[in-house]
Design an enzyme around this catalytic site. Sequence first.
Site, PDB file in Angstrom:
ATOM      1  N   CYS A   6       0.836  -1.187   0.000  1.00  0.00           N
ATOM      2  CA  CYS A   6       0.000   0.000   0.000  1.00  0.00           C
ATOM      3  C   CYS A   6       0.876   1.244   0.000  1.00  0.00           C
ATOM      4  O   CYS A   6       2.077   1.182   0.213  1.00  0.00           O
ATOM      5  CB  CYS A   6      -0.916  -0.012   1.212  1.00  0.00           C
ATOM      6  SG  CYS A   6      -1.941  -1.498   1.328  1.00  0.00           S
ATOM      7  N   GLY A  32      -0.336   0.248  -5.239  1.00  0.00           N
ATOM      8  CA  GLY A  32      -1.634  -0.376  -5.017  1.00  0.00           C
ATOM      9  C   GLY A  32      -2.681   0.194  -5.937  1.00  0.00           C
ATOM     10  O   GLY A  32      -2.740   1.412  -6.128  1.00  0.00           O
ATOM     11  N   ASN A 107       0.124   0.630   5.975  1.00  0.00           N
ATOM     12  CA  ASN A 107       0.909  -0.057   4.953  1.00  0.00           C
ATOM     13  C   ASN A 107       1.668  -1.174   5.644  1.00  0.00           C
ATOM     14  O   ASN A 107       2.558  -0.906   6.462  1.00  0.00           O
ATOM     15  CB  ASN A 107       1.885   0.912   4.282  1.00  0.00           C
ATOM     16  CG  ASN A 107       2.865   0.203   3.358  1.00  0.00           C
ATOM     17  OD1 ASN A 107       2.575  -0.862   2.829  1.00  0.00           O
ATOM     18  ND2 ASN A 107       4.032   0.797   3.170  1.00  0.00           N
ATOM     19  N   GLY A 108       1.313  -2.420   5.354  1.00  0.00           N
ATOM     20  CA  GLY A 108       2.000  -3.543   5.977  1.00  0.00           C
ATOM     21  C   GLY A 108       1.049  -4.687   6.249  1.00  0.00           C
ATOM     22  O   GLY A 108      -0.048  -4.761   5.690  1.00  0.00           O
ATOM     23  N   TYR A 249      12.058  -4.447  -6.396  1.00  0.00           N
ATOM     24  CA  TYR A 249      10.874  -4.439  -7.252  1.00  0.00           C
ATOM     25  C   TYR A 249       9.861  -3.341  -6.945  1.00  0.00           C
ATOM     26  O   TYR A 249       9.401  -2.652  -7.838  1.00  0.00           O
ATOM     27  CB  TYR A 249      10.170  -5.802  -7.159  1.00  0.00           C
ATOM     28  CG  TYR A 249       8.827  -5.872  -7.854  1.00  0.00           C
ATOM     29  CD1 TYR A 249       8.755  -6.098  -9.219  1.00  0.00           C
ATOM     30  CD2 TYR A 249       7.643  -5.710  -7.142  1.00  0.00           C
ATOM     31  CE1 TYR A 249       7.516  -6.163  -9.868  1.00  0.00           C
ATOM     32  CE2 TYR A 249       6.408  -5.772  -7.774  1.00  0.00           C
ATOM     33  CZ  TYR A 249       6.349  -5.997  -9.135  1.00  0.00           C
ATOM     34  OH  TYR A 249       5.144  -6.047  -9.761  1.00  0.00           O
TER      35      TYR A 249
END
Length: 473
Positions: A6, A32, A107-108, A249
């Site tokens: 995210c 996202g 985020n996670g 990435y």
Amino acid sequence: MKKEYCGLFGIYGHKEAARMTYFGLYALQHRGQESAGIVTWDGTKIREQKGMGLVPDVFNERHLGTELKGNIGMGHIRYSTTGASLIRNAQPFIVRHGDLRLAVAHNGNLVNTFELRQELEAEGSIFQTTMDTEVFAHLIVKNLNGNTIEDAILKACQRIKGAYCMLIMANDKLIAVKDPNGFRPLALGRLDNKYVLASETCAFDLIEAEYLRPLTPGEMLVIQDGQLKSYTMDIPKQPKRQCIFELIYFARPDSYVFGDVVYERRKAFGAALAHEAPVDADFVMPFPDSGNYAAVGYSQASGLPLELAMIRNHYVGRTFIQPSQDMRDFSVRVKLNPVKSMIQGKRIVIVEDSIVRGTTIRTRVKKLRELGAREIHMRVSCPPIKFPCFYGIDFSSKGELIAANHPVDDIARFLGLDSLHYLTIPGLVNSVSEKDAWCLACFDGNYPIAPAPVRGKDCLETEYAPGIIKEYC
């Protein structure tokens, strides 16, 4: 195909907070594409707009110009980790408790969500979603009695385990927290004299904000009345374990992540590959866009020319009219197409950033063979992914990881390659600035935090609402 994490963005004290947040989320869209949300504080209440889809599809001028009033803004774009891809799971997640208006964006992925939710429900908590973010919001509220919001958040952080960066709007305060291992990136910046926060610095570049520093593991930042205050979690110090996949990435190449320039790290991975596994070939090429920058590094280190012999269609949307069944592999071909004259009779080195399942790469290699490539060698700028990730990457079972179940020679044959080499773990670690600061669990199985017995992003749907996906999707 891998899925992104995210993205978070927040800004304090700007008269165009909603618009700045929109631009910040737009820059982070690569992290996202399932849903997007923005909340603002107008002095008395939190205003919100959330929806499924991409940032430009969720917000319009009415939202940004008139509805999302306020000079404090916070936004989130989501790829689901725990919790299905549903509108009610879109973030930021908002709750009311007395005079407190609270919004949380995460985020996670928390590894003890299931156990915490069982505990909270046994104590009378009622849940609206199947997100781990809502569990954290309940923990904050539970710890508010007699405590400041700062203390309540710090106490809540003592209960959760896993990877997290969070932005929290608590009335007129904007608060950021980062887990003690530092899995996720979160950066602090400044626009004029206004503080901004973002998952990646590319969001700062778009709004012309100055990058100040990354948040440190276990840090909580509180912004109120334009002032910044830093706290440290009262948690035993943990080893820093930053997610190496951000550099391989996930992050945009023009970002600073964990204090590193992503573009330069990816070139360094490619150069390390060239030293580990040289090959006599006519040219080096990437599969755009993931392998582009490692391919540059491989070309420069090996002396082989770099050719962009695979062309990406940049105008492909997330959905399109599906072809008939006899148009096999259409979804692959509509995105990438080779330059045919470059392929016939050539010895090619393809540089990729990673191989998860291998099915898409196999289709592309097959096409190159059909066009007459004489040799096809592949160099991968990360080690073999052999173990599931429980901290947010969407490969949560060994069964879907080709390297977990097959030796390299078998993978090369399956993909139709003449040779295959993955960057070694020492080669990877020696190519980054900090040597002992990374989570490498997907490569070596050494998990910094023990995985939970109940796993997978749909664990709450499976346990609490087995029909939820069918009912609401």
